[in-house]
Scaffold this motif. Structure first.
Motif, PDB file in Angstrom:
ATOM      1  N   TYR A 180       0.820  -1.211   0.000  1.00  0.00           N
ATOM      2  CA  TYR A 180       0.000   0.000   0.000  1.00  0.00           C
ATOM      3  C   TYR A 180       0.853   1.261   0.000  1.00  0.00           C
ATOM      4  CZ  TYR A 180      -3.992  -2.968   1.289  1.00  0.00           C
ATOM      5  OH  TYR A 180      -4.973  -3.914   1.306  1.00  0.00           O
ATOM      6  N   SER A 181       2.006   1.208   0.616  1.00  0.00           N
ATOM      7  CA  SER A 181       2.799   2.410   0.834  1.00  0.00           C
ATOM      8  C   SER A 181       3.161   3.136  -0.451  1.00  0.00           C
ATOM      9  CB  SER A 181       4.082   2.062   1.605  1.00  0.00           C
ATOM     10  OG  SER A 181       4.846   3.220   1.851  1.00  0.00           O
ATOM     11  N   THR A 182       3.544   2.398  -1.480  1.00  0.00           N
ATOM     12  CA  THR A 182       3.925   3.025  -2.753  1.00  0.00           C
ATOM     13  C   THR A 182       2.974   2.682  -3.888  1.00  0.00           C
ATOM     14  OG1 THR A 182       5.370   1.191  -3.458  1.00  0.00           O
ATOM     15  CG2 THR A 182       6.357   2.907  -2.084  1.00  0.00           C
ATOM     16  N   GLU A 183       1.930   1.882  -3.585  1.00  0.00           N
ATOM     17  CA  GLU A 183       1.022   1.434  -4.641  1.00  0.00           C
ATOM     18  C   GLU A 183      -0.442   1.497  -4.225  1.00  0.00           C
ATOM     19  OE1 GLU A 183       4.033  -1.895  -6.633  1.00  0.00           O
ATOM     20  OE2 GLU A 183       2.503  -2.541  -5.195  1.00  0.00           O
ATOM     21  N   CYS A 184      -0.777   2.360  -3.272  1.00  0.00           N
ATOM     22  CA  CYS A 184      -2.176   2.437  -2.820  1.00  0.00           C
ATOM     23  C   CYS A 184      -3.088   3.017  -3.894  1.00  0.00           C
ATOM     24  CB  CYS A 184      -2.288   3.234  -1.529  1.00  0.00           C
ATOM     25  SG  CYS A 184      -1.690   4.935  -1.650  1.00  0.00           S
ATOM     26  N   CYS A 185      -2.518   3.792  -4.798  1.00  0.00           N
ATOM     27  CA  CYS A 185      -3.274   4.326  -5.931  1.00  0.00           C
ATOM     28  C   CYS A 185      -2.980   3.437  -7.129  1.00  0.00           C
ATOM     29  CB  CYS A 185      -2.887   5.778  -6.220  1.00  0.00           C
ATOM     30  SG  CYS A 185      -3.789   6.518  -7.599  1.00  0.00           S
ATOM     31  N   GLU A 289       0.084   8.951 -18.102  1.00  0.00           N
ATOM     32  CA  GLU A 289       1.291   9.041 -17.274  1.00  0.00           C
ATOM     33  C   GLU A 289       1.121   8.161 -16.043  1.00  0.00           C
ATOM     34  OE1 GLU A 289       4.249  10.161 -16.940  1.00  0.00           O
ATOM     35  OE2 GLU A 289       4.613  11.842 -18.293  1.00  0.00           O
ATOM     36  N   LYS A 290       1.743   6.990 -16.057  1.00  0.00           N
ATOM     37  CA  LYS A 290       1.638   6.134 -14.872  1.00  0.00           C
ATOM     38  C   LYS A 290       2.273   6.794 -13.649  1.00  0.00           C
ATOM     39  CE  LYS A 290       1.057   1.597 -16.948  1.00  0.00           C
ATOM     40  NZ  LYS A 290       1.367   0.155 -16.816  1.00  0.00           N
ATOM     41  N   ARG A 291       3.163   7.745 -13.891  1.00  0.00           N
ATOM     42  CA  ARG A 291       3.768   8.449 -12.758  1.00  0.00           C
ATOM     43  C   ARG A 291       2.709   9.163 -11.920  1.00  0.00           C
ATOM     44  NH1 ARG A 291       8.159  12.461 -14.713  1.00  0.00           N
ATOM     45  NH2 ARG A 291       6.586  12.832 -16.329  1.00  0.00           N
ATOM     46  N   ARG A 292       1.578   9.515 -12.526  1.00  0.00           N
ATOM     47  CA  ARG A 292       0.510  10.157 -11.746  1.00  0.00           C
ATOM     48  C   ARG A 292       0.054   9.247 -10.604  1.00  0.00           C
ATOM     49  NH1 ARG A 292      -1.391  14.852 -13.117  1.00  0.00           N
ATOM     50  NH2 ARG A 292      -0.981  15.638 -15.224  1.00  0.00           N
ATOM     51  N   ALA A 293      -0.126   7.985 -10.920  1.00  0.00           N
ATOM     52  CA  ALA A 293      -0.540   7.035  -9.879  1.00  0.00           C
ATOM     53  C   ALA A 293       0.602   6.779  -8.901  1.00  0.00           C
ATOM     54  CB  ALA A 293      -0.992   5.729 -10.518  1.00  0.00           C
ATOM     55  N   HIS A 294       1.830   6.644  -9.414  1.00  0.00           N
ATOM     56  CA  HIS A 294       2.975   6.390  -8.535  1.00  0.00           C
ATOM     57  C   HIS A 294       3.178   7.542  -7.549  1.00  0.00           C
ATOM     58  CE1 HIS A 294       4.654   4.021 -12.233  1.00  0.00           C
ATOM     59  NE2 HIS A 294       3.651   3.405 -11.654  1.00  0.00           N
TER      60      HIS A 294
END
Length: 380
Positions: A180-185, A289-294
């Motif tokens: 969850y910490s880096t992938e909750c979104c 942009e997958k960075r938006r979720a990251h």
């Protein structure tokens, strides 16, 4: 791209490039609301998380008595799988077999990180090398299919080979770096995050655009590992990082100090193809942009400010010269000319709807998992 009026979340940086996003009166998106209402109340990294972690560790150790290994971990050399390995060995006291799938796109940095962890922790590593001619052919087929999810072939190879190996060697417990910490979104599906290994989709795309028979390429369909492997064979997947304090910068620093592990500029940069796909192909061809979720995951968990995320996403991770070099490298490695890859890049974008698939069945399974509380991230 979504034709409706542009809007960006006032709390994170998810926006209407996710066509199904919704906002409340504050301007907060449904990802942020889901994080605070669903994930946070069920996410414990204090003494409760530690107690649960030790309980699971004891169960896995009991299973491992008399066996060479008590669990298996897929190791890419990236942060999540690397820190998961460290926690498994040093905190949980486990004897994991480290399993790496070489699909032909490893960066030297990723290879170095794997070697340092193996040597530093005194663990065994097994590496499976995918047949390059088959891998290359499937990747070119997916590029020609014009779908957004160009990492599908690599992901299918990684997870299928891991599950097949675990089944063949009767390893019951699979530990992953999912967290969850880096992938909750979670990245929305339309951004190229197809929810699982769909053999129907893969085979149809390869039938239309492929040339080389996939005689050795590993494919384990999502329903095989979600149902047969889990409920018939009893295989269990556990995510240790959800039970310990996991702060990205602190984890990178610890791995560097202990093993000489080297951090990457951004998530998924351990694969040269994934780096190219997420930094060049997806944002420039599809506008995603997958960075938006990251970055939004890091905002929600207090590891990045919203302004820091806005500043960083305003420009590519890699400069233009490097990106153009990577375009040429990918073309040549796939035995395409630069002009051929440019032609594909300029082709009409498509989605999985243009090919045979069983997405509706996968979606039904996802809804059941959400209803049962097995999936707490917003899934779409």
């Amino acid at each position: 791209m979504n034709p409706k009026k542009y809007q960006i979340c006032t709390n994170c940086i998810m926006d209407t490039s996710d066509s199904n996003i919704s906002f409340d009166d504050r301007g907060w998106c449904d990802y942020c609301n889901n994080f605070h209402k669903v994930i946070v109340p069920n996410w414990c990294t204090d003494e409760r998380g530690d107690a649960e972690l030790m309980k699971v560790a004891a169960k896995i150790r009991r299973y491992g008595v008399g066996r060479d290994f008590d669990c298996i971990i897929g190791l890419s050399g990236g942060l999540d799988s690397s820190y998961c390995t460290y926690i498994a060995k040093e905190k949980m006291g486990l004897r994991p077999l480290l399993f790496h799938v070489d699909a032909g796109w490893n960066t030297d940095q990723a290879v170095g990180n794997i070697e340092r962890l193996v040597d530093g922790l005194g663990l065994d590593l097994y590496t499976e090398v995918i047949n390059w001619e088959e891998m290359k052919d499937l990747q070119v087929a997916f590029l020609k299919s014009q779908v957004a999810d160009q990492d599908f072939p690599q992901d299918a190879a990684f997870f299928s080979m891991l599950y097949k190996f675990a089944r063949r060697h009767k390893i019951k417990y699979v530990l992953t770096g999912g967290n969850y910490s880096t992938e909750c979104c979670r990245e929305p599906e339309e951004w190229g995050a197809y929810p699982g290994i769909d053999k129907t989709l893969i085979n149809d795309i390869h039938l239309k655009f492929g040339k080389v028979p996939l005689t050795t390429f590993p494919l384990v369909d999502i329903f095989t590992y979600k149902i047969y492997y889990k409920y018939i064979l009893g295989m269990e997947v556990f995510r240790p990082l959800n039970f310990v304090p996991y702060i990205k910068e602190e984890a990178e620093k610890k791995l560097e100090e202990l093993f000489g592990w080297q951090s990457f500029q951004h998530k998924h940069h351990e694969s040269r193809f994934t780096r190219f796909y997420e930094d060049y192909w997806l944002p420039r061809k599809f506008g995603y942009e997958k960075r938006r979720a990251h970055f939004s995951s890091l905002i929600m968990t207090g590891q990045m400010t919203r302004q820091e995320a806005l500043d960083r996403i305003a420009k590519p991770e890699l400069d233009e010269h490097v990106l153009q070099q990577e375009f040429e490298y990918v073309a040549h490695k796939l035995d395409l000319s630069v002009e051929e890859l440019k032609h594909i890049f300029n082709g009409e974008n498509k989605t999985y709807h243009d090919y045979k698939n069983k997405r509706s069945l996968i979606g039904l399974g996802s809804k059941v998992m959400t209803m049962l509380g097995l999936e707490k991230r917003l899934f779409r």
